[in-house]
Every structure is written in C-alpha cells, then in structure tokens.
Design an enzyme around this catalytic site. Structure first.
Site, PDB file in Angstrom:
ATOM      1  N   LYS A  40      30.912  42.187  29.341  1.00 50.91           N
ATOM      2  CA  LYS A  40      30.699  41.827  30.756  1.00 50.91           C
ATOM      3  C   LYS A  40      30.889  43.055  31.649  1.00 50.91           C
ATOM      4  O   LYS A  40      30.022  43.394  32.458  1.00 50.91           O
ATOM      5  CB  LYS A  40      31.690  40.726  31.169  1.00 50.91           C
ATOM      6  CG  LYS A  40      31.753  40.496  32.668  1.00 50.91           C
ATOM      7  CD  LYS A  40      32.715  39.396  33.038  1.00 50.91           C
ATOM      8  CE  LYS A  40      34.160  39.793  33.126  1.00 50.91           C
ATOM      9  NZ  LYS A  40      34.518  40.596  34.302  1.00 50.91           N
ATOM     10  N   ASN A  41      32.035  43.720  31.491  1.00 49.17           N
ATOM     11  CA  ASN A  41      32.356  44.797  32.432  1.00 49.17           C
ATOM     12  C   ASN A  41      31.420  45.985  32.271  1.00 49.17           C
ATOM     13  O   ASN A  41      31.075  46.656  33.245  1.00 49.17           O
ATOM     14  CB  ASN A  41      33.819  45.219  32.277  1.00 49.17           C
ATOM     15  CG  ASN A  41      34.767  44.121  32.749  1.00 49.17           C
ATOM     16  OD1 ASN A  41      34.324  43.139  33.340  1.00 49.17           O
ATOM     17  ND2 ASN A  41      36.055  44.281  32.494  1.00 49.17           N
TER      18      ASN A  41
ATOM     19  N   CYS B 258      37.691  36.804  41.273  1.00 49.64           N
ATOM     20  CA  CYS B 258      38.729  35.933  40.709  1.00 49.64           C
ATOM     21  C   CYS B 258      39.996  36.006  41.562  1.00 49.64           C
ATOM     22  O   CYS B 258      40.362  37.068  42.056  1.00 49.64           O
ATOM     23  CB  CYS B 258      39.060  36.378  39.284  1.00 49.64           C
ATOM     24  SG  CYS B 258      37.967  35.689  38.038  1.00 49.64           S
TER      25      CYS B 258
ATOM     26  N   ARG C 199      43.304  42.345  46.246  1.00 50.79           N
ATOM     27  CA  ARG C 199      42.504  43.358  45.547  1.00 50.79           C
ATOM     28  C   ARG C 199      41.751  44.189  46.578  1.00 50.79           C
ATOM     29  O   ARG C 199      40.575  43.974  46.838  1.00 50.79           O
ATOM     30  CB  ARG C 199      41.549  42.682  44.560  1.00 50.79           C
ATOM     31  CG  ARG C 199      42.296  41.923  43.490  1.00 50.79           C
ATOM     32  CD  ARG C 199      41.372  41.084  42.651  1.00 50.79           C
ATOM     33  NE  ARG C 199      40.673  41.837  41.638  1.00 50.79           N
ATOM     34  CZ  ARG C 199      39.720  41.307  40.865  1.00 50.79           C
ATOM     35  NH1 ARG C 199      39.367  40.058  41.019  1.00 50.79           N
ATOM     36  NH2 ARG C 199      39.126  42.048  39.950  1.00 50.79           N
TER      37      ARG C 199
ATOM     38  N   ASP D 258      43.712  41.593  31.094  1.00 50.94           N
ATOM     39  CA  ASP D 258      42.813  40.470  30.810  1.00 50.94           C
ATOM     40  C   ASP D 258      43.256  39.652  29.596  1.00 50.94           C
ATOM     41  O   ASP D 258      42.806  38.519  29.417  1.00 50.94           O
ATOM     42  CB  ASP D 258      41.375  40.973  30.576  1.00 50.94           C
ATOM     43  CG  ASP D 258      40.698  41.363  31.887  1.00 50.94           C
ATOM     44  OD1 ASP D 258      41.327  41.214  32.948  1.00 50.94           O
ATOM     45  OD2 ASP D 258      39.545  41.819  31.840  1.00 50.94           O
TER      46      ASP D 258
ATOM     47  N   ARG E 206      31.718  32.581  34.188  1.00 51.68           N
ATOM     48  CA  ARG E 206      31.481  33.927  34.727  1.00 51.68           C
ATOM     49  C   ARG E 206      31.487  34.982  33.625  1.00 51.68           C
ATOM     50  O   ARG E 206      30.843  36.006  33.747  1.00 51.68           O
ATOM     51  CB  ARG E 206      32.590  34.293  35.725  1.00 51.68           C
ATOM     52  CG  ARG E 206      32.519  33.527  37.026  1.00 51.68           C
ATOM     53  CD  ARG E 206      33.554  34.017  37.982  1.00 51.68           C
ATOM     54  NE  ARG E 206      33.372  35.451  38.206  1.00 51.68           N
ATOM     55  CZ  ARG E 206      34.025  36.161  39.097  1.00 51.68           C
ATOM     56  NH1 ARG E 206      34.906  35.576  39.868  1.00 51.68           N
ATOM     57  NH2 ARG E 206      33.806  37.447  39.234  1.00 51.68           N
TER      58      ARG E 206
HETATM   59  C1  UD1 Z   1      38.356  45.616  36.392  1.00 52.39           C
HETATM   60  C2  UD1 Z   1      37.760  44.596  35.461  1.00 52.39           C
HETATM   61  C3  UD1 Z   1      38.734  43.451  35.228  1.00 52.39           C
HETATM   62  C4  UD1 Z   1      40.091  43.976  34.763  1.00 52.39           C
HETATM   63  C5  UD1 Z   1      40.584  45.087  35.686  1.00 52.39           C
HETATM   64  C6  UD1 Z   1      41.849  45.762  35.173  1.00 52.39           C
HETATM   65  C7  UD1 Z   1      35.390  44.761  35.913  1.00 52.39           C
HETATM   66  C8  UD1 Z   1      34.163  44.105  36.460  1.00 52.39           C
HETATM   67  N1  UD1 Z   1      36.536  44.088  36.065  1.00 52.39           N
HETATM   68  O1  UD1 Z   1      38.573  44.978  37.648  1.00 52.39           O
HETATM   69  O2  UD1 Z   1      38.181  42.618  34.205  1.00 52.39           O
HETATM   70  O3  UD1 Z   1      41.018  42.917  34.815  1.00 52.39           O
HETATM   71  O4  UD1 Z   1      39.579  46.094  35.836  1.00 52.39           O
HETATM   72  O5  UD1 Z   1      41.671  46.241  33.896  1.00 52.39           O
HETATM   73  O6  UD1 Z   1      35.308  45.801  35.310  1.00 52.39           O
HETATM   74  N2  UD1 Z   1      43.347  48.541  43.554  1.00 52.39           N
HETATM   75  C9  UD1 Z   1      43.720  48.977  44.806  1.00 52.39           C
HETATM   76  N3  UD1 Z   1      42.770  49.592  45.586  1.00 52.39           N
HETATM   77  C10 UD1 Z   1      41.488  49.771  45.166  1.00 52.39           C
HETATM   78  C11 UD1 Z   1      41.126  49.333  43.880  1.00 52.39           C
HETATM   79  C12 UD1 Z   1      42.077  48.717  43.073  1.00 52.39           C
HETATM   80  O7  UD1 Z   1      44.860  48.819  45.224  1.00 52.39           O
HETATM   81  O8  UD1 Z   1      40.678  50.320  45.937  1.00 52.39           O
HETATM   82  C13 UD1 Z   1      44.351  47.870  42.688  1.00 52.39           C
HETATM   83  C14 UD1 Z   1      44.003  46.398  42.460  1.00 52.39           C
HETATM   84  O9  UD1 Z   1      44.413  45.603  43.520  1.00 52.39           O
HETATM   85  C15 UD1 Z   1      44.742  46.094  41.170  1.00 52.39           C
HETATM   86  C16 UD1 Z   1      44.660  47.445  40.424  1.00 52.39           C
HETATM   87  O10 UD1 Z   1      44.316  48.431  41.397  1.00 52.39           O
HETATM   88  O11 UD1 Z   1      46.071  45.783  41.443  1.00 52.39           O
HETATM   89  C17 UD1 Z   1      43.651  47.480  39.311  1.00 52.39           C
HETATM   90  O12 UD1 Z   1      42.402  47.051  39.791  1.00 52.39           O
HETATM   91  P1  UD1 Z   1      41.030  47.604  39.188  1.00 52.39           P
HETATM   92  O13 UD1 Z   1      41.298  48.405  37.971  1.00 52.39           O
HETATM   93  O14 UD1 Z   1      40.272  48.242  40.295  1.00 52.39           O
HETATM   94  O15 UD1 Z   1      40.312  46.267  38.771  1.00 52.39           O
HETATM   95  P2  UD1 Z   1      38.803  45.890  38.941  1.00 52.39           P
HETATM   96  O16 UD1 Z   1      37.946  47.090  38.824  1.00 52.39           O
HETATM   97  O17 UD1 Z   1      38.627  44.994  40.106  1.00 52.39           O
END
Ligand code: UD1
Length: 424
Positions: free
Chosen positions: A22-23, A116, A121, A304, A396
């Site tokens: 998916k990712n 989700c 986030r 995850d 999803r």
């Molecule tokens: C991606 C994955 C998701 C997985 C997650 C962590 C996809 C589509 N989704 O989600 O399946 O659970 O990585 O491995 O690839 N954060 C900030 N500021 C930002 C961005 C992130 O504070 O600008 C924080 C988030 O709130 C969270 C942490 O960083 O606490 C990790 O988030 P992130 O790695 O960005 O997750 P996603 O990319 O949304």
C-alpha cells in the site's frame, strides 16, 4: 452497512501470497506526477487508498486507471493545481501531491490532510522542507497554498524521521535545481522502493549516510514500467494471525529481512518462525509468552504492527507492555479489544496487557486500518461469533482479506446489515 462475521477458534493453515505494498503504491503513484509521459505499474493492490489516490490523480487532470493487471498513468499534462478536499480528508498520503504539483505548475492549493484517526498528524516537516527549497507557503481556509517559480536544492533536517515527509520532500527535490540533503530521514523499505522507482526513471537519489539522503535535482524523468514491492504489513498481519490461532502458515512473496522485528518478537512469544528466501513460515505454539514492545521508525518495531501484535498478546500467559512512540494516540482500539475480554490498561504511551485465558466474540467497531487487523485477529481466536463494523477502514489497506483468510481455514464472511445477504 456491511459487517464482517467471524466464527472464532479455527487454526490457520496453508499458504498465502501477499499483495503489493500500500505505502509503496501510494508514494510511487504520487511520484509518477513528475513524469511528463506514461508510467505503467504492476502489483498495485486493489484497495481503498489506491482508489482514492487514482481519483486524486484524475482530479489533477492526469490519466490514471487500472488496465487489466496494470495501472497506467499519463501525466503528460497536469490541468488542475488544486486538490479536492474530499480526497485529502479521506487519506493523508494524498497531501503529498503538493510538492510535485508545485514543481510542475509553479503553484498548488491542497487541503490540510485527514486519514486514519491515530493521533495528531501535523504536516509541519513537509511545509518547512518545501520552504527550504524556496516555496512560498500560505495557509488559508484549511488549504495550503504554495508558490514557486523554481525550486532550489536545500539542506533539510527532519525533527523526526517521518515517512511521509521523507517521500514527499525527496520526490519534490528531484525537480529542484541543485542538490538537496534530507537529514534524519526515514529509511523504511517502501522509501527504498520509491527511490528505486525514481532512479529507474532517471533521478539520482541515494543514502549517503545513515538517515541522510542526497538528491541531485533538475532531472527530467523518462517513461518507465515498475513493479512495486510486496506489502510487509499485510505479511506481518498473516504471520501474527498464524501465531495467534496456533496455526501453521507460509506467507509467500516477502523478503523476511523487512520483517525482522516482527519475526524476533514472534519468536520471543514462543512460536517457531522459519525464514525462507522470499517467504516466512510461522508455526504457532502454546503457551504464548508475554513480551514487551516499543514501536520505532524502521528498522525498529513498526507502529503498524503494534495493534495486531497486541491482539496476540491479549491471550499470553502473563503481562506484556507495548509502548507507542511514533503516534500519540494509537490505542483507541483497545476499548474494542476489551469488549472481547482483553485485560488492557493504558498509562501514558504504554499499554499494559494482562493475558487472559480466552477472548469471547462480540460486536466491535474498526476505528482505523490496523485496528481492523487487530480486531480480525482477536475475532479469529475468540470463542464464538464476532461482528466487525467500520469495514471501510479495513478496506483502505487490505486486498482480498476475507478470501485469503478463508483459504487458510478461517470462518470469515461479509454481510449487508439490512438483508443479511452474503456479498462475497
Ligand atoms: C506512514 C505510513 C503509515 C505508518 C507511518 C509510520 C504511508 C502512506 N503511511 O504514515 O502506514 O504508520 O508512516 O511508519 O506511508 N509528524 C509530524 N510532522 C510532520 C510529519 C509527521 O509531527 O510534518 C509526526 C506524526 O504526527 C507522527 C510521526 O511524525 O507522530 C510519524 O509520522 P509519519 O512517519 O509522517 O507517518 P505517515 O507518513 O503519515
């Protein structure tokens, strides 16, 4: 409304092949926006998040469709630099079209994301990174508006190795003039897959140190055909389900190296895990020993897998502690697990799970994708019948889940609430 009915208590046995990641699918589909021509993908899973992403690409004026087994993208032209709220609200990863659209059109207007419900986030890392590359960013009425005549290579430091920000900024940097470095970048296998895709199309991206990425920009990318990697989270879900049901399952089509933390924790619980070249065999054993887990960015234990693994630990012989460090609120599903008899308590970022002898089937609601995986595993081990609602969250990210579980011997079916009609 659809519900999933699970009659618990059956061992899972047999072989199952995992679908495409998916990712990886989501980030490479976004990256195909940089290619002024056709891209053909294979192994893209038919799941809700992919439908949303294809819809997003079409909303931008790009041709994006399944044709047989392939997904064909034609981004020769981007007609629209504004993304619809409904799509970004549904799925956070669709926000990452911001950088590529900005690079192609000089401006982009994208709503702040949803996705989700697993904690706050923000997208601050994404926006800071784009600003470092020279984008002017304005936030108005729930939208991010970005402007840049041209983007420049930059030094970017992420406060946390965010998967989304790493993918988004590295993809955008391919179009920037000069070299970009992203420090404290994420290094999940799906990010390597994205970089393979971009490099095969003509980009120059490499890790120059642990968590440091160098992107040589200004590359014009060419048309390619690409097969995305298999889904390690789907593989992990089947592995944990095998352990939980005292089953014997070979999960095929996956590199065991990507699942090291899950494999090691499964071994700690006492079950047997055999690593093969592109498969993992899990043989569940009783009693399940309690283990402690701390989620971390890759190569740590993946957040995850925290939820499905907790379902397994709910019937361990003793107390386990599961600490979530990636998200600030990924324990909402525990109240649903408690409805099935699990003994769980949350203290700060740690869930304390006192193993019980058995779970009992109950009506429960899936609140996010991996909560769905946890509740399915709980349903498979519970005594009696469970009724899961909120299936849109599950759909999803899992392709053909019921038929795969059924082929392993589980009793799982979907009904429509009104007519009780089987739709499988
Ligand atoms: C991606 C994955 C998701 C997985 C997650 C962590 C996809 C589509 N989704 O989600 O399946 O659970 O990585 O491995 O690839 N954060 C900030 N500021 C930002 C961005 C992130 O504070 O600008 C924080 C988030 O709130 C969270 C942490 O960083 O606490 C990790 O988030 P992130 O790695 O960005 O997750 P996603 O990319 O949304």
């Amino acid at each position: 409304m659809e519900k999933m009915i699970i009659e618990g208590g059956r061992r899972l046995e047999g072989k199952v092949r995992v679908s495409g990641s998916k990712n990886s699918a989501l980030s490479t589909l976004v990256a195909s926006l940089l290619i002024r021509g056709k891209t053909t993908f294979f192994n893209i899973p038919r799941i809700g998040d992919v439908w949303t992403m294809l819809e997003m690409l079409r909303a931008l004026g790009v041709k994006a469709n399944f044709r047989g087994e392939a997904v064909e993208i034609d981004a020769t032209q981007i007609d629209n630099c504004e993304a619809p709220y409904e799509l970004v609200k549904k799925m956070r990863a669709s926000f990452n079209v911001l950088g590529p659209v900005l690079a192609r059109c000089g401006r982009a207007r994208i709503p702040l994301p949803g996705g989700c419900d697993i904690g706050t986030r923000p997208v601050d890392f994404h926006l800071k990174g784009l600003q470092a590359m020279g984008a002017e960013i304005r936030m108005e009425h729930g939208y991010v508006e970005a402007y840049a005549d041209s983007l420049e290579g930059a030094e970017i430091y992420l406060d946390f190795p965010s998967v989304g920000a790493t993918c988004h900024l590295a993809t955008t940097a391919v179009s920037a003039k000069g070299i970009t470095y992203i420090h404290n970048a994420a290094e999940e296998p799906e990010i390597h897959d994205l970089f393979n895709f971009l490099n095969q199309a003509g980009a120059h991206i490499q890790y120059v140190d642990s968590r440091v990425i160098e992107i040589k920009g200004s590359e014009r990318l060419g048309e390619i055909t690409y097969r995305v990697m298999p889904d390690r989270m789907e593989a992990g879900t089947f592995m944990i389900a095998a352990a939980a049901t005292e089953g014997d399952v070979i999960v095929e089509g996956i590199n065991p190296q990507y699942l090291k933390p899950v494999i090691e924790k499964l071994r700690e619980t006492g079950c047997e895990v055999i690593e093969m070249e592109d498969a993992v065999r899990v043989i569940g054993k009783r009693p399940i020993k309690p283990v402690n887990i701390v989620t971390m960015p890759h190569p740590g234990f993946p957040t995850d897998m925290q939820q499905p693994f907790t379902a397994l630990l709910s019937i361990a012989e003793g107390t386990s502690m599961v600490t979530e460090t990636v998200y600030d609120s990924r324990f909402k599903y525990l109240s649903e697990l408690a409805r099935m008899g699990a003994d769980v308590k949350v203290e700060g970022r740690t869930a304390i799970i006192r193993g019980v002898k058995e779970l009992t089937g109950a009506p429960v609601t899936i609140t996010d994708l991996r909560a769905g995986a946890a509740l399915i595993i709980a349903g498979l081990i519970a005594k009696g019948r469970s009724e899961l609602s909120g299936l849109e969250n599950l759909d999803r990210g899992y392709e053909d889940l019921e038929s795969k579980l059924t082929s392993l011997g589980a009793s799982v079916r979907r009904i429509r609430e009104e007519s009780k009609e089987c739709v499988l």
